[in-house]
Scaffold this motif. Structure first.
Motif, PDB file in Angstrom:
ATOM      1  N   THR A 131       0.731  -1.185  -0.094  1.00 54.34           N
ATOM      2  CA  THR A 131       0.012   0.101   0.129  1.00 54.34           C
ATOM      3  C   THR A 131       0.805   1.287  -0.053  1.00 54.34           C
ATOM      4  N   ARG A 132       2.029   1.315   0.831  1.00 51.36           N
ATOM      5  CA  ARG A 132       2.619   2.535   0.777  1.00 51.36           C
ATOM      6  C   ARG A 132       3.370   2.677  -0.548  1.00 51.36           C
TER       7      ARG A 132
ATOM      8  N   SER B  78       1.068   4.447  -2.774  1.00 46.77           N
ATOM      9  CA  SER B  78       0.939   5.575  -2.262  1.00 46.77           C
ATOM     10  C   SER B  78       2.189   6.636  -2.872  1.00 46.77           C
ATOM     11  N   ARG B  79       3.433   5.908  -2.577  1.00 45.81           N
ATOM     12  CA  ARG B  79       4.640   6.904  -3.043  1.00 45.81           C
ATOM     13  C   ARG B  79       4.515   6.957  -4.848  1.00 45.81           C
TER      14      ARG B  79
ATOM     15  N   ALA C 257      -4.615   3.178  -0.125  1.00 43.04           N
ATOM     16  CA  ALA C 257      -3.316   3.845  -0.333  1.00 43.04           C
ATOM     17  C   ALA C 257      -3.514   5.653  -0.187  1.00 43.04           C
TER      18      ALA C 257
ATOM     19  N   PHE D 256      -2.058   7.781   3.032  1.00 38.13           N
ATOM     20  CA  PHE D 256      -0.608   8.172   3.205  1.00 38.13           C
ATOM     21  C   PHE D 256      -0.165   8.903   1.720  1.00 38.13           C
TER      22      PHE D 256
ATOM     23  N   GLU E 253       9.884  12.109   3.801  1.00 37.01           N
ATOM     24  CA  GLU E 253      10.146  10.949   4.700  1.00 37.01           C
ATOM     25  C   GLU E 253      11.297  10.852   5.621  1.00 37.01           C
TER      26      GLU E 253
ATOM     27  N   ILE F  99       9.003   6.209   9.596  1.00 37.13           N
ATOM     28  CA  ILE F  99       9.364   5.589   8.432  1.00 37.13           C
ATOM     29  C   ILE F  99      11.084   5.310   8.695  1.00 37.13           C
TER      30      ILE F  99
ATOM     31  N   ASP G 205       0.201   9.016  12.085  1.00 45.10           N
ATOM     32  CA  ASP G 205       0.193   8.129  10.949  1.00 45.10           C
ATOM     33  C   ASP G 205      -0.596   8.893  10.025  1.00 45.10           C
ATOM     34  N   GLU G 206      -0.867   8.258   8.764  1.00 44.38           N
ATOM     35  CA  GLU G 206      -1.501   9.041   7.902  1.00 44.38           C
ATOM     36  C   GLU G 206      -2.895   9.503   8.156  1.00 44.38           C
TER      37      GLU G 206
END
Length: 153
Positions: free
Chosen positions: A3-4, A7-8, A42, A45, A90, A97, A147-148
C-alpha cells in the motif's frame, strides 16, 4: 505491491503533474485525484506525502540542492526531482519510517519510473543526507510520529 509503495507512486505522479503544470489551480491535488483512479487504502498515505512535500518544499529543496553535487534542481529530471522530494520529506518529517526504507523505496521507484541512472543518482543524494542527519548536520522540523490519518501509531 504494498500500500505504501502504491501511495508513493501515486504521490510521484501527482507531484510530477504539479511540477510540470504550474497552473493556478486552487486545488491541484483534488484535480489530480478527480482525473485518476486512486487505490483507496493508499489514499491516506498519498495525501500525507503530497501535502507534506508541498508544505515543506522549500526546506526539502534546500537539502536536495545542498547534497547534490553540481546539480541544481532545475537541471534534474522531473521524475528524479520529485522522487527525491518524497524521500527527503520522509527522512526529515516522518519518524515512523526508517531512513533505509525511505531510501530503498525511492531507489526502487526511481528504477521503475526514471532512467537507467536514476537509482544510483537518487541513492547518492539520499545516502549523503542520511549520513548528515546521523551527524546532526541537517536542519529540519521535528519529525511527526502521526500516522497518515492523524492519529498516533
Amino acid at each position: 505491491m504494498g500500500t505504501r509503495r502504491i501511495s508513493r507512486e501515486q504521490a510521484l505522479q501527482a507531484l510530477f503533474y504539479m511540477d510540470m503544470h504550474r497552473d493556478p489551480v486552487d486545488d491541484p491535488v483534488g484535480l489530480f485525484c478527480s482525473c485518476f483512479t486512486q487505490d483507496k487504502p493508499a489514499a491516506p498515505f498519498f495525501h500525507r506525502i503530497v501535502n507534506g512535500v508541498r508544505e515543506h518544499r522549500e526546506t526539502i529543496d534546500t537539502e536536495i540542492e545542498r547534497f547534490s553535487s553540481n546539480w541544481k534542481l532545475s537541471r534534474m529530471s522531473c521524475v528524479d526531482r520529485n522522487i527525491l522530494r518524497i524521500a527527503v520529506f520522509e527522512l526529515l518529517f516522518c519518524a515512523d519510517i526508517p531512513p533505509k526504507v525511505s531510501i530503498n523505496e525511492a531507489i526502487d521507484v526511481g528504477k521503475r519510473f526514471g532512467t537507467d541512472e536514476s537509482g544510483a543518482f537518487i541513492n547518492g543524494i539520499l545516502d549523503s543526507i542520511r549520513m548528515a542527519m546521523e551527524r546532526d548536520e541537517v536542519n529540519h522540523a521535528p519529525k511527526t510520529t502521526q500516522d497518515e490519518t492523524g492519529g498516533i501509531p
